[in-house]
Design an enzyme around this catalytic site. Sequence first.
Site, mmCIF file in Angstrom:
data_model
loop_
_atom_site.group_PDB
_atom_site.id
_atom_site.type_symbol
_atom_site.label_atom_id
_atom_site.label_comp_id
_atom_site.label_asym_id
_atom_site.label_seq_id
_atom_site.Cartn_x
_atom_site.Cartn_y
_atom_site.Cartn_z
ATOM 1 C CE1 TYR A 118 9.934 18.599 -4.582
ATOM 2 C CE2 TYR A 118 11.753 18.204 -6.090
ATOM 3 C CZ TYR A 118 10.492 17.886 -5.632
ATOM 4 O OH TYR A 118 9.770 16.882 -6.212
ATOM 5 C CG HIS B 23 12.538 18.222 -10.432
ATOM 6 N ND1 HIS B 23 11.257 18.270 -10.944
ATOM 7 C CD2 HIS B 23 12.395 17.775 -9.165
ATOM 8 C CE1 HIS B 23 10.390 17.849 -10.043
ATOM 9 N NE2 HIS B 23 11.047 17.546 -8.951
ATOM 10 N NE ARG C 41 4.480 22.651 -20.749
ATOM 11 C CZ ARG C 41 5.521 22.615 -19.915
ATOM 12 N NH1 ARG C 41 6.190 21.480 -19.751
ATOM 13 N NH2 ARG C 41 5.903 23.681 -19.244
ATOM 14 N NE ARG C 42 7.178 25.087 -22.577
ATOM 15 C CZ ARG C 42 7.947 24.047 -22.252
ATOM 16 N NH1 ARG C 42 8.025 23.001 -23.042
ATOM 17 N NH2 ARG C 42 8.649 24.073 -21.161
ATOM 18 C CG HIS D 288 2.413 18.623 -11.971
ATOM 19 N ND1 HIS D 288 2.291 18.045 -10.732
ATOM 20 C CD2 HIS D 288 3.733 18.939 -12.107
ATOM 21 C CE1 HIS D 288 3.485 17.998 -10.146
ATOM 22 N NE2 HIS D 288 4.367 18.545 -10.957
ATOM 23 C CG PHE D 289 3.367 23.945 -13.986
ATOM 24 C CD1 PHE D 289 2.896 25.221 -14.165
ATOM 25 C CD2 PHE D 289 3.793 23.233 -15.102
ATOM 26 C CE1 PHE D 289 2.821 25.776 -15.419
ATOM 27 C CE2 PHE D 289 3.724 23.786 -16.368
ATOM 28 C CZ PHE D 289 3.230 25.064 -16.537
ATOM 29 C CG HIS D 290 -1.301 26.597 -13.225
ATOM 30 N ND1 HIS D 290 -0.692 26.176 -14.382
ATOM 31 C CD2 HIS D 290 -1.237 27.965 -13.249
ATOM 32 C CE1 HIS D 290 -0.310 27.228 -15.091
ATOM 33 N NE2 HIS D 290 -0.617 28.335 -14.414
#
Length: 571
Positions: free
Chosen positions: A223, A219, A438-439, A375-377
């Site tokens: 950052y 995680h 996902r995946r 979210h992560f895109h």
Amino acid sequence: MQVKGAIRFILLSQLIIPFILLILGVLLGLYQALARAGIIRSADLFGINYYQGLTLHGVINAIVFTTFFAVAFGNAIMLHQLKRPLKVGVQWASWLLMVGGTLMAAWAMLTGRATVLYTFYLPMVAHWTFYVGATLLLIGSILPYFLDWIPNTLAWRRENPNAKLPLAVLGNLVNFTLWFLIIIPLAVTVLFQMLPLSLGLASEVNPLLSRTLFWFFGHALVYFWLIPSYIMLYTMLPKLAGGKLYSDPAARLAFLLFLLFSIPVGLHHQYTEGGLSSGWKLWHAFLTFMVALPSFITAFTVAASLEHGARQNGGQGLFGWWSKLPYWSREGDKWLFAYFISGLILFLFGGITGIVNASYNLNLIVHNTAWVVGHFHTTVGGLVTLSFLGMTLYMVAQLRGADVKAKPLALAAPYLWMLGFVIFEIALSITGLQGAPRRSNLGISYLDPSNELLYRGDWLFWSHVGALGGAIAVVGFLAYVVSLVGTLFAKPVRAPEIDFPIADAVHDTPTPLVVNLRPWVTATLALIAISYTYPVYESMTRGIVTKVPGYQSIENNLVPQQTLREQTRLP
Ligand code: HAS
């Protein structure tokens, strides 16, 4: 300042090598989007298996591109802000380790020996070259921090005892302090669990412990990607907008809060993991809300800085000032603004979906669904990628002494990327809430009409919308490629240099709380100890899945691990 010789070559290649890999990574992303929408219905494309492609896509885009960029940008920031030379020997050692490591891991992935996705969860196991390659990449990336940046900062401090550390330098040091802290648990699981299993020296492994150590790293890793973007937002965006940074102490506080809260939140990736107590997961959930705080501070500080700039440009009214920002400006460096504002808009979506993920109860609905992919895109694929691409183009032009070529394309690129990923995000959020995993190669499972058992026709529309969004983003990327390649081969018109548009601050009162790094590092170590001692102990001693043999992904199947001799004969 002028940059010459080996340092110029190293900086340029740290930007160009990952960019070349990124072209493959982005195209494989398009393959994922088309396969997931059922537009491509096969287990592989041009000899690349879906999961092998997904591994390459994740590792190249999220680990290799970001790490190389963070080091190149860190080097450039330290050079420019401290005005002290970098050591050529250190930089070569770092470069060789990073490039050598990347080539090793790339060989393993491209030959199908490391189809383990970018999270490389045990008990899936890769060829040893993947782990050694990744380790070399990480060691190479931390060398400049210890051997160049810290000594240069200390020397700068001695020469400037009463001056404040430049904001960009503080951000960069925070980022690599974080990087150093999180590489340690990753190294433990790689060296003592993954490598022995891969080499056949161990026959069983504890996957729960490995995942807990991985998310200690994993995680905070996000950052490590985000902080370079925030350095640009705080120090450069205000000037490009025509004004000043609204508050220097607020920016410093945001960086330091990242140091404090980025790590003790890893269990929010493991809410559904058996063997870890709910109480500790809830503790990590609370801290996850705390790690959103520096981003909220950033949202308000950056918005105030944009307003300040727009009003300097003649903007008026409650919202009227929005029209006075340089969205389409081709003047000087102002084209870079488009990359930041597009990234910020995407990050609004990334932030909201992140808060949903963080909520212990809501996470149970979205975990392991397409929602998380949305979210992560809009986070790493949004603000982070756009600011890294913009800054790569900016630095390549400067290091070559050339002008940015095909500026209209360079300007259109981030808006197309943003439009594509807003569509992608909305579509994936909806299919995620419908339950799409996902995946997964949906084209040969849930979205294959001939599969009577699994077929989910109700996912089809939004999956197609998602593929359309992905395709628009790729068109934006191709526009960027034209501009970058043009700039790379353009005729130099001035001496190579590094110069950033650093803004002054409106509020710049010295604030003791945010001046000294040491108390923050101490508090960070204490919070990590409190938050991780018991979960690591639990992972070692409890849990329903301890001690299992390794598995390898071959074509579309997970099979018990081959011996080392058999492995080298794969695929
Ligand atoms: Fe996340 C999963 C929670 C931020 C990346 N995240 C992931 C994964 C990745 C990732 C890659 O709690 C998948 C990992 C995997 O493979 O399994 N994430 C959060 C939270 C935040 C957050 C609370 N994530 C990020 C960032 C990433 C990133 C940043 C990459 C760089 N995330 C989670 C959780 C999961 C997760 C759970 C696990 C899900 C699961 O179940 O597997 C926060 O840091 C977000 C805070 C952000 C904000 C937004 C502030 C807005 C700003 C823009 C302002 C705009 C302006 C412009 C000023 C509060 C700064 C206005 C101008 C106009 C013109 C409109």
